[in-house]
Structures are given as structure tokens and as C-alpha cells.
Design an enzyme around this catalytic site. Structure first.
Site, PDB file in Angstrom:
ATOM      1  N   ASN A  49       0.767  -1.316   0.133  1.00  0.00           N
ATOM      2  CA  ASN A  49       0.029   0.093  -0.068  1.00  0.00           C
ATOM      3  C   ASN A  49       0.890   1.387   0.048  1.00  0.00           C
ATOM      4  O   ASN A  49       1.976   1.076   0.588  1.00  0.00           O
ATOM      5  CB  ASN A  49      -1.112   0.120   1.112  1.00  0.00           C
ATOM      6  CG  ASN A  49      -1.891   1.005   1.287  1.00  0.00           C
ATOM      7  OD1 ASN A  49      -1.838   2.238   1.311  1.00  0.00           O
ATOM      8  ND2 ASN A  49      -3.165   0.496   0.767  1.00  0.00           N
ATOM      9  N   CYS A  57       1.605  -9.275   4.354  1.00  0.00           N
ATOM     10  CA  CYS A  57       2.330 -10.419   3.917  1.00  0.00           C
ATOM     11  C   CYS A  57       1.754 -11.390   3.103  1.00  0.00           C
ATOM     12  O   CYS A  57       0.553 -11.590   3.518  1.00  0.00           O
ATOM     13  CB  CYS A  57       3.099 -10.838   4.996  1.00  0.00           C
ATOM     14  SG  CYS A  57       4.242  -9.620   6.018  1.00  0.00           S
ATOM     15  N   GLU A  59       1.933 -14.569   3.882  1.00  0.00           N
ATOM     16  CA  GLU A  59       1.611 -15.399   4.621  1.00  0.00           C
ATOM     17  C   GLU A  59       0.131 -15.198   5.250  1.00  0.00           C
ATOM     18  O   GLU A  59      -0.654 -15.846   5.353  1.00  0.00           O
ATOM     19  CB  GLU A  59       2.531 -15.992   5.838  1.00  0.00           C
ATOM     20  CG  GLU A  59       3.829 -16.374   5.143  1.00  0.00           C
ATOM     21  CD  GLU A  59       5.152 -14.912   5.111  1.00  0.00           C
ATOM     22  OE1 GLU A  59       4.518 -13.884   4.431  1.00  0.00           O
ATOM     23  OE2 GLU A  59       6.027 -14.948   5.664  1.00  0.00           O
ATOM     24  N   CYS A  89       4.603 -12.719  10.910  1.00  0.00           N
ATOM     25  CA  CYS A  89       4.142 -13.785  10.251  1.00  0.00           C
ATOM     26  C   CYS A  89       4.541 -14.992  11.231  1.00  0.00           C
ATOM     27  O   CYS A  89       3.734 -16.011  11.177  1.00  0.00           O
ATOM     28  CB  CYS A  89       4.536 -13.963   9.095  1.00  0.00           C
ATOM     29  SG  CYS A  89       3.588 -12.887   7.705  1.00  0.00           S
TER      30      CYS A  89
HETATM   31 ZN    ZN Z   1       5.131 -11.222   7.345  1.00  0.00          ZN
END
Ligand code: ZN
Length: 127
Positions: A49, A57, A59, A89
Site C-alpha cells: 500500500n 504479507c 503468509e 508472520c
Molecule cells: Zn510477514
């Protein structure tokens, strides 16, 4: 049922989906492929963004998609990522009770458990 998809195949799926990343600011395309216990593979990419911290991310994209489809923590055999998971993450991978995480780091392919990636992860106190 669970391991019909090999780690190499799962990582190849992550590599392929990385081409769909939305990373106009960093040009760092990341792909993620989640293998569910029922054999389904759910993919995600990083989505950046213009307000940099708002990017998400690969994940998180893949796991949020899986949750939206009805999967729950514990339903995930393995997660493959084209890059080493960031600290945030790693907490997500722990929360989702992922069996193992396969990722590229430099020129190597690494396989680790969420506990190995993030020892003593944050947990709410019991009760
Ligand atoms: Zn991440």
C-alpha cells in the site's frame, strides 16, 4: 490425505503465485502456499500500500483466505513461503498451529516448525 503434496511442490506453488504479488513499491514479490489437511492448497501474495505499514504479507494473505474458507488453526500441514517469514508472520504461523514451514533464505531452503521460528511466542494467560 495430508502429504500428497511434497514440500518441493508446495514451494513451487508459492514461487508460481508470487508472480501475482502486488508490490509496486518494493518490487519484492512474495508468494505463499498453505497445505491443508484435506489436501487443498491455499495461496496468497504480499499486497503493498502507498501507506507502507498497511501492506500485508503473503503468509497473512494466504492464512486469512484459508480462515475465510472455513479452515481453522490445526488444519494446516505445511506452509511454503518464497522468503523468510517476518516476525509478525511467525506469530501468525504459531497461532494457526502450522505443522512445518518451508521457506527460502538466501540460496537455501529451510524447514522449521513455528516453535523453532518463534520460541516462547505470545500467548494469552489461561482463564
Ligand atoms: Zn510477514
Amino acid at each position: 490425505m495430508s502429504d500428497v503434496v511434497t514440500d518441493a511442490e508446495l514451494l513451487a506453488a508459492a514461487d508460481a503465485v508470487a508472480a501475482r504479488a502486488y508490490a509496486p513499491y518494493s518490487s519484492f514479490d512474495v508468494g505463499c502456499a498453505v497445505l491443508a489437511r484435506d489436501g487443498a492448497v491455499i495461496e496468497g501474495v504480499n499486497v503493498e500500500n502507498a501507506a507502507y505499514p498497511l501492506g500485508i504479507c503473503a503468509e497473512k494473505t494466504a492464512l486469512a483466505r484459508a480462515i475465510s474458507m472455513g479452515y481453522r488453526p490445526g488444519d494446516f500441514v505445511a506452509v511454503a513461503v518464497t522468503a523468510s517469514p517476518c516476525g509478525g508472520c511467525r506469530q501468525w504461523l504459531h497461532e494457526m498451529k502450522v505443522g512445518r514451514v518451508v521457506f527460502r533464505n538466501g540460496g537455501r531452503v529451510v524447514v522449521m516448525t513455528p516453535d523453532e521460528l518463534l520460541p516462547e511466542s505470545f500467548e494469552l494467560p489461561p482463564g
